[in-house]
Design a protein around this motif. Structure first.
Motif, short mmCIF file in Angstrom:
data_model
loop_
_atom_site.label_atom_id
_atom_site.label_comp_id
_atom_site.label_asym_id
_atom_site.label_seq_id
_atom_site.Cartn_x
_atom_site.Cartn_y
_atom_site.Cartn_z
N CYS A 80 0.84 -1.20 0.00
CA CYS A 80 0.00 0.00 0.00
C CYS A 80 0.88 1.25 0.00
O CYS A 80 1.77 1.40 0.82
CB CYS A 80 -0.91 0.01 1.22
SG CYS A 80 -1.91 1.51 1.31
N CYS A 101 -0.03 3.24 3.50
CA CYS A 101 0.32 2.77 4.85
C CYS A 101 1.25 1.56 4.85
O CYS A 101 1.52 0.99 5.90
CB CYS A 101 -0.96 2.46 5.64
SG CYS A 101 -1.76 0.94 5.12
N CYS A 115 -6.98 -1.99 0.70
CA CYS A 115 -5.99 -2.18 1.76
C CYS A 115 -6.73 -2.19 3.10
O CYS A 115 -7.46 -1.25 3.41
CB CYS A 115 -4.97 -1.05 1.73
SG CYS A 115 -3.95 -0.99 3.22
N GLY A 142 -5.53 -1.83 5.94
CA GLY A 142 -4.91 -0.89 6.88
C GLY A 142 -5.52 0.50 6.81
O GLY A 142 -5.76 1.14 7.83
N CYS A 143 -5.79 0.97 5.58
CA CYS A 143 -6.22 2.37 5.46
C CYS A 143 -7.39 2.56 4.50
O CYS A 143 -7.89 3.67 4.37
CB CYS A 143 -5.03 3.22 4.98
SG CYS A 143 -4.57 2.88 3.27
ZN ZN Z 1 -3.04 1.12 3.26
#
Ligand code: ZN
Length: 225
Positions: A31, A34, A71, A73-74
């Protein structure tokens, strides 16, 4: 001579892989926001994309789904491109690289001539309609701009090639490339033309060395940069 293009079979084969859930995020880079590794990406959406392929000198639309990953994560999303596709381009990679290559590798071809295959322009049906899509000279000009900017992809390919073949003269050959003066008016354009020509040579050498295209995985991993 057949104009370079992905085929309807290529596009159908990709559609089948999408439908059988065979598209994985593995070759995507981590990503960009992040840094989560792409193997953790989840499927976010399927989006239908229109591609332009050339069948018997005519330009035809063909459709298939592209997979969009997200993603965890984000929440940023990333499109997966099959090896016949280049981001934001409707024509397929073989057409884009093939027509661009014949322009940059020739001494005095014009963009007007670059759209011709065996003395006919791609896209004109032999008889009737003049409103059928045709391959425009400015399209090739734009493709070269795009291909001239694959700096990271070229650099990574070159590293692999030199590792595989340390005595190769490819780096020297690339550094020696020239573009005829009549093909550019600005230094920026000269650099794009050289970048494109380098990519063409690297792709050729990559195919011979690894029996695969830089567009199969590498360009994706380099985020088409
Ligand atoms: Zn991310």
């Amino acid at each position: 001579m057949m104009p370079p293009t992905a085929t309807i079979e290529d596009i159908k084969a990709h559609q089948e892989r999408v439908e059988k859930d065979k598209i994985t995020p593995d070759n995507l880079p981590p990503c960009s926001r992040c840094s989560v590794e792409s193997e953790f990406f989840k499927i976010h959406a399927y989006r239908e994309r229109r591609f332009l392929i050339i069948i018997e000198m005519l330009i035809k639309a063909a459709y298939c789904s592209l997979v969009r990953f997200i993603c965890p994560g984000c929440g940023k999303t990333f499109t997966h491109y099959p090896d016949f596709a280049i981001p934001y381009k409707h024509y397929t990679q073989p057409s884009i690289t093939g027509f661009s290559a014949s322009y940059v590798e020739s001494e005095n071809m014009t963009y007007q001539q670059a759209v011709m295959v065996d003395n006919s322009a791609v896209g004109y049906p032999e008889s009737d309609s003049t409103d059928a899509p045709t391959l425009a000279p400015t399209t090739i000009h734009r493709w070269i701009t795009t291909l001239g900017q694959f700096t990271q992809t070229c650099r990574t390919s070159l590293t692999l090639l030199v590792q595989e073949n340390p005595i190769s003269s490819i780096c020297r050959d690339l550094a020696r490339l020239n573009i005829p003066h009549q093909k550019y008016k600005t230094d920026q354009r000269r650099k794009q033309l050289i970048g494109c020509r380098q990519m063409v040579i690297i792709e050729d050498f990559f195919q011979t060395t690894f029996q695969t295209s830089i567009f199969t995985k590498l360009a994706t991993r380099c985020a088409f940069g």
